[in-house]
Write a protein that holds these residues in place. Sequence first.
Motif, mmCIF file in Angstrom:
data_model
loop_
_atom_site.group_PDB
_atom_site.id
_atom_site.type_symbol
_atom_site.label_atom_id
_atom_site.label_comp_id
_atom_site.label_asym_id
_atom_site.label_seq_id
_atom_site.Cartn_x
_atom_site.Cartn_y
_atom_site.Cartn_z
ATOM 1 N N PHE A 5 0.800 -1.221 0.000
ATOM 2 C CA PHE A 5 0.000 0.000 0.000
ATOM 3 C C PHE A 5 0.839 1.280 0.000
ATOM 4 C CE2 PHE A 5 -3.351 -2.949 1.118
ATOM 5 C CZ PHE A 5 -4.364 -2.471 0.307
ATOM 6 N N LYS A 6 2.160 1.092 0.122
ATOM 7 C CA LYS A 6 3.047 2.266 0.110
ATOM 8 C C LYS A 6 2.808 3.141 -1.119
ATOM 9 C CE LYS A 6 7.221 1.628 2.789
ATOM 10 N NZ LYS A 6 8.245 0.587 2.749
ATOM 11 N N THR A 7 2.570 2.482 -2.243
ATOM 12 C CA THR A 7 2.342 3.206 -3.495
ATOM 13 C C THR A 7 1.183 4.188 -3.346
ATOM 14 O OG1 THR A 7 2.713 1.021 -4.409
ATOM 15 C CG2 THR A 7 2.246 2.782 -5.977
ATOM 16 N N LEU A 8 0.193 3.818 -2.499
ATOM 17 C CA LEU A 8 -1.017 4.632 -2.411
ATOM 18 C C LEU A 8 -0.887 5.790 -1.429
ATOM 19 C CD1 LEU A 8 -4.011 2.135 -2.557
ATOM 20 C CD2 LEU A 8 -2.963 3.449 -4.379
ATOM 21 N N ILE A 9 0.085 5.696 -0.512
ATOM 22 C CA ILE A 9 0.148 6.692 0.567
ATOM 23 C C ILE A 9 0.142 8.134 0.061
ATOM 24 C CG2 ILE A 9 1.554 7.573 2.485
ATOM 25 C CD1 ILE A 9 2.223 4.646 3.115
ATOM 26 N N HIS A 100 4.560 5.302 -16.864
ATOM 27 C CA HIS A 100 5.712 4.460 -16.602
ATOM 28 C C HIS A 100 5.944 3.480 -17.756
ATOM 29 C CE1 HIS A 100 8.812 2.686 -14.177
ATOM 30 N NE2 HIS A 100 8.339 1.497 -14.504
ATOM 31 N N LEU A 101 4.863 2.918 -18.268
ATOM 32 C CA LEU A 101 4.998 1.987 -19.395
ATOM 33 C C LEU A 101 5.717 2.651 -20.565
ATOM 34 C CD1 LEU A 101 1.598 0.072 -19.491
ATOM 35 C CD2 LEU A 101 3.852 -0.870 -19.044
ATOM 36 N N LEU A 308 -2.430 -4.506 -6.141
ATOM 37 C CA LEU A 308 -1.369 -3.506 -6.071
ATOM 38 C C LEU A 308 -0.007 -4.137 -6.319
ATOM 39 C CD1 LEU A 308 -2.054 -0.990 -3.201
ATOM 40 C CD2 LEU A 308 -1.148 -0.472 -5.447
ATOM 41 N N SER A 309 0.164 -5.367 -5.855
ATOM 42 C CA SER A 309 1.474 -5.978 -6.060
ATOM 43 C C SER A 309 1.680 -6.246 -7.553
ATOM 44 C CB SER A 309 1.630 -7.245 -5.224
ATOM 45 O OG SER A 309 1.098 -8.343 -5.889
ATOM 46 N N ARG A 310 0.586 -6.540 -8.277
ATOM 47 C CA ARG A 310 0.722 -6.723 -9.727
ATOM 48 C C ARG A 310 1.051 -5.399 -10.423
ATOM 49 N NH1 ARG A 310 -2.061 -10.901 -12.505
ATOM 50 N NH2 ARG A 310 -3.346 -9.446 -13.632
ATOM 51 N N ILE A 311 0.494 -4.307 -9.899
ATOM 52 C CA ILE A 311 0.788 -2.991 -10.469
ATOM 53 C C ILE A 311 2.211 -2.565 -10.096
ATOM 54 C CG2 ILE A 311 0.147 -0.546 -10.463
ATOM 55 C CD1 ILE A 311 -1.906 -2.295 -11.871
ATOM 56 N N LEU A 315 5.509 -0.969 -11.985
ATOM 57 C CA LEU A 315 6.088 0.322 -11.610
ATOM 58 C C LEU A 315 7.556 0.184 -11.198
ATOM 59 C CD1 LEU A 315 3.172 2.019 -9.634
ATOM 60 C CD2 LEU A 315 3.940 2.462 -11.961
ATOM 61 N N GLN A 316 7.903 -1.009 -10.683
ATOM 62 C CA GLN A 316 9.295 -1.186 -10.252
ATOM 63 C C GLN A 316 10.215 -1.578 -11.395
ATOM 64 O OE1 GLN A 316 8.401 -3.865 -7.124
ATOM 65 N NE2 GLN A 316 7.789 -2.189 -5.781
#
Length: 581
Positions: A5-9, A100-101, A308-311, A315-316
């Motif tokens: 969830f860090k991505t969403l913070i 990002h893509l 989110l982990s799939r997203i 992103l990484q």
Amino acid sequence: MLKEFKTLIPMVKKYKYFYIPGFLSLILVDAGELYIPRLMKKVIDYISTNDFSLEFVGKTVGLIIIIALGVAIARFGWRFFIIGASRRIESDLRYKLFSHLLTLSSSYFGKTKTGDLMARATNDMRAIRMASGMAFVAFVDATFLTIAILIIIFSEYPKLAAISIIPLPVITLLVLLTGKLIRKYFKAVQEGFSRLTENVQETLSGIRVIKSFAREDFFQDKFFKTNEEYKNSNMHLVRLWGFFFPLINFISGISIMLLFTFGGIAVIEKSITPGDFVALIGYLTMLTWPVMGMGCTVNILQRGAASLSRINEILQQEAEIKSPETSSKFIPGGNITIKNLNFSYLGSETRNNNAGILEEINLVIPKGSTLGILGRTGSGKSTFIRLLPRLLDPPAGTVFIGNTDIRDFELSELRSSIGFVPQDTFLFSSTIKENIKFGKPDAEDSEVMKMADLSTISRDLDDFPDGWETEVGERGISLSGGQKQRIAISRAMIMDPSILILDDAFSSVDTATEERILSGFLKVRKGKTNILVSHRVSTLFHADTIIVIDKGRIIQKGTHKELYEEEGFYREIAILQEAEA
Ligand code: ATP
Ligand code: MG
């Protein structure tokens, strides 16, 4: 789970002014609803004591209307703020994903399926939206309502409350337990959706080949299977939900039954009033949702975390080819020098007894000259020229423009100084004019027209319904291979780049037309560097220097005249093609 969830913070922070009023609205709705059983109690108790008055009815009805209105407004409030925030977060995240893509290198798209990316951009985004909206609602609701109802019923009817709530924790437990199963099925549904998208996407883009081979049946069967699998995994969920909700109702029914038994006795014994009894039923029924909500929150959050982990996975991903930390201040120009260049695609070294795709390439292409490249199919020509704009990455210290390693240039700087007509032409579904302008978005119409003249595509414009405003591709007419190639040539030419690379760009154009294009082309390109890859000696004839590549090595080098006079591949091909002509 939290780490995903860090991505969403930052996004949640950005929309805190949505979450705060949303939270307050939720509390208001809950408070309004909590008041209803209380009001019922008042009314019923009042009716049972006989001094019933119109004034009381009027007051109560008025109060009900006010509460209902308040709750309605607050309901709109939380939907607007919280669901609004989650939609905004979804949109921001999707934009971030797309941007990002665009930064990733083409090799990434070579190993990732488009259908899978599409599924992530749609289905996973939805799960994340749910986690940032509905999970928050379910959590606030569940916590606030549970605590408030428990306080109310325990402070007023401790004994009855204690008995009747016994079955309720079973509901929370049940939700949590089925959660695991739901997640498993949900994952299968997501994957099934990815496969389905992938399948449709591939079939539609290959529709011409499928039709010409009359293989519709095969693709229909394949689709049938994927579709069937998708349906089946959805059916798992349907069955689970179908079983789940009645079960929950049943359990909360037991709770009400207990209340009926013991509450009924209490009313008969006059230890509570009928109004108390009705109020208690109201509160208990209300309690079913929050105890379920607790479990739901956990489930939605876990599902969101999975998505989110799939997203985050995307992103990484770092671009394999990127600008250097400190880029050269020189603008790409000057001679192209290639020193001891060896290149192999990662993982393909083992393919042909350890031979790389390109080996020991040493070459200088003087500024302003035209280089021709000939070679059997698969010899490494396209690979070689893709290294120059870093569509593929050459090892450090092997490819230089001027005296600068091309890896030291700012990537966009390097690429915008190299025009490229790839071997497989791709046009955007837009007008012919827009496709040419793609090479120089701010080009004047006259410039576009000039380029259309140079590539001779202007001669075909009269045949199109709207001239150069004709839509091509999916939305418009289909062009011939040669027409597409000539538009692609105009598109690269309009950039007026210091280096222009044509990879077999005349393959679908007849020799007479090619001759016409090339003579105009070389006039315009005077003083600039050109690289022409071709299987036709008639094209290469125009080059100052020609190299012949075989199995990744330069085996011959010279002018047309020199190569024509020496024994070798070039002469063989030249004689063969002369005979054909
Ligand atoms: P053609 O005249 O048919 O266009 P070419 O000389 O341009 O051929 P390349 O496309 O450079 O040939 O291919 C050279 C070799 O590299 C071939 O064996 C090909 O299979 C291999 N190759 C090309 N692209 C890749 C890739 N992305 N990954 C792995 N190997 C590749
Ligand atoms: Mg090629």
